[in-house]
Design an enzyme around this catalytic site. Structure first.
Site, PDB file in Angstrom:
ATOM      1  N   GLY A  37     -17.942  61.236  12.488  1.00  0.00           N
ATOM      2  CA  GLY A  37     -17.184  62.380  11.992  1.00  0.00           C
ATOM      3  C   GLY A  37     -15.777  62.365  12.543  1.00  0.00           C
ATOM      4  CB  CYS A  38     -13.382  65.131  13.091  1.00  0.00           C
ATOM      5  SG  CYS A  38     -11.759  65.427  13.821  1.00  0.00           S
ATOM      6  CG  PHE A  39     -10.414  60.378  15.407  1.00  0.00           C
ATOM      7  CD1 PHE A  39      -9.661  61.528  15.295  1.00  0.00           C
ATOM      8  CD2 PHE A  39      -9.883  59.200  14.900  1.00  0.00           C
ATOM      9  CE1 PHE A  39      -8.408  61.535  14.702  1.00  0.00           C
ATOM     10  CE2 PHE A  39      -8.630  59.180  14.300  1.00  0.00           C
ATOM     11  CZ  PHE A  39      -7.890  60.360  14.207  1.00  0.00           C
TER      12      PHE A  39
END
Length: 195
Positions: A37-39
């Site tokens: 997902g979002c880093f």
């Protein structure tokens, strides 16, 4: 005589260097790259784990050299948002990290984590060695018993890693009051017992 002097000078240099420098720079670190997902979120999670020396946000798995965040968000470069983890195997094992990976996100949603949708948010393990591949695949099989749907995580050899722009690094640590951090990252860290 010259050989003894050269050896003595060399040993003195080494001793001075070891005393003057951080001994951690001589650790044998291993590398693994995770997409979950979002880093921003993944970085915040993994940098809190024992044995993790660094967790750097970046891009991997695409077909464009030197991608930018703007390009990756279109989904057209093929890259996933990832974190590249350097860890000390004398403190934590790769198996421990990959087992934690399954808990840190939902590996059963294809190209999605929560509200973040697109191939850039896919679940992925980019392994560095054949041993890591084997451990990741065994761990995935074990973890599948904990989910009601099939795990869709990609397990593939690491390719070029492109470090994300500076403003993405340490994002949570520097922006804890940012709405995404408050709504997504802080609750996740609390749920995992990391905050």
């Amino acid at each position: 005589m010259r050989k003894r002097i050269a050896l003595a000078v060399g040993l003195q240099f080494l001793a001075t260097h070891l005393m003057a420098n951080d001994p951690t720079e001589f650790k044998e670190l291993e590398t693994i790259t995770f997409g979950a997902g979002c880093f921003w979120c993944v970085e915040a999670v993994f940098q809190r784990l024992d044995g993790v020396e660094s967790a750097v946000s970046g891009y991997m798995g695409g077909h464009v050299e030197n991608p930018t965040y703007k390009a990756v968000t279109t989904g057209k470069t093929g890259h996933a948002e990832v974190i590249q983890v350097k860890f000390d195997p004398s403190v934590t094992s790769f198996k421990t990290l990959v087992d934690f990976f399954w808990e840190a996100h939902d590996p059963t949603t294809l190209n999605r984590q929560g509200a973040d949708v697109g191939t850039q948010y896919r679940s992925a393990i980019f392994y560095e060695t054949e041993e890591q591949r084997e451990i990741a695949e065994t761990s995935r099989k074990e973890a599948s018993e904990n989910f009601s749907r099939p795990i869709v995580t990609e397990i593939t050899a690491a390719g070029p890693f492109y470090e994300a722009e500076d403003y993405h690094q340490e994002f949570y640590e520097l922006n804890k009051t940012y709405p995404y951090c408050r709504a997504v990252i802080t609750p996740k860290l609390q749920k995992l017992g990391l905050e």
